[in-house]
Design a protein around this motif. Structure first.
Motif, PDB file in Angstrom:
ATOM      1  N   SER A  56       0.811  -1.215   0.000  1.00  0.00           N
ATOM      2  CA  SER A  56       0.000   0.000   0.000  1.00  0.00           C
ATOM      3  C   SER A  56       0.844   1.265   0.000  1.00  0.00           C
ATOM      4  O   SER A  56       0.307   2.361  -0.094  1.00  0.00           O
ATOM      5  N   SER A  57       2.155   1.148   0.133  1.00  0.00           N
ATOM      6  CA  SER A  57       2.986   2.353   0.134  1.00  0.00           C
ATOM      7  C   SER A  57       4.347   2.041  -0.462  1.00  0.00           C
ATOM      8  O   SER A  57       4.721   0.887  -0.642  1.00  0.00           O
ATOM      9  N   GLY A  58       5.093   3.082  -0.781  1.00  0.00           N
ATOM     10  CA  GLY A  58       6.414   2.899  -1.349  1.00  0.00           C
ATOM     11  C   GLY A  58       6.338   2.418  -2.784  1.00  0.00           C
ATOM     12  O   GLY A  58       5.378   2.663  -3.497  1.00  0.00           O
TER      13      GLY A  58
END
Length: 109
Positions: A56-58
Motif C-alpha cells: 500500500s505504500s512505497g
C-alpha cells in the motif's frame, strides 16, 4: 509472555508478543489478524507453492526466482499483465488489443 521486554526462548527461537525470530533477528515473522509478515527471504521447498503480494505504500516489488525448475505466473482474472503487455492463454497483446500475436505449436505456411 507479555510486554515489550518479555519473551519465550526455545533453543535459538525467540517469541516476543506477536513476533517470532531467532536470537540474532527477533522479528523475522510478525503475526497480526489475518496477516503474516516475513521480514527477510522466504524459501519454499514444496513441489507447488502460492505467493500473493500486495503493498500500500512505497514502490511495491515482487521478485520470484527458482533455481531448480520453472516459475509459473497465473491469474484468476484470465490474464497476466507485465508492464503494458497482456498474456491471455496463448495470446499476447495489450489491454486494448489482447490478440496481437497467438502462439501455436503448428505452422501456418
Amino acid at each position: 509472555a507479555g510486554g515489550s521486554g518479555d519473551y519465550v526462548q526455545v533453543e535459538t527461537v525467540k517469541i516476543t508478543d506477536n513476533q517470532i525470530g531467532s536470537t540474532g533477528d527477533a522479528d523475522l515473522i510478525t503475526l497480526t489478524d489475518n496477516n503474516v509478515k516475513v521480514d527477510g527471504a522466504l524459501e519454499l521447498s514444496v513441489e507447488a507453492a502460492t505467493i500473493s503480494h500486495t503493498a500500500s505504500s512505497g514502490t511495491p516489488t515482487l521478485t520470484i526466482s527458482s533455481s531448480n525448475g520453472p516459475v509459473s505466473v497465473q491469474s484468476t482474472n484470465d490474464h497476466v499483465d507485465i508492464e503494458s503487455v497482456r498474456f491471455t492463454g496463448a495470446q499476447i497483446g495489450l489491454s486494448g488489443d489482447v490478440d496481437i500475436m497467438t502462439l501455436s505449436t503448428s505452422s501456418n505456411e
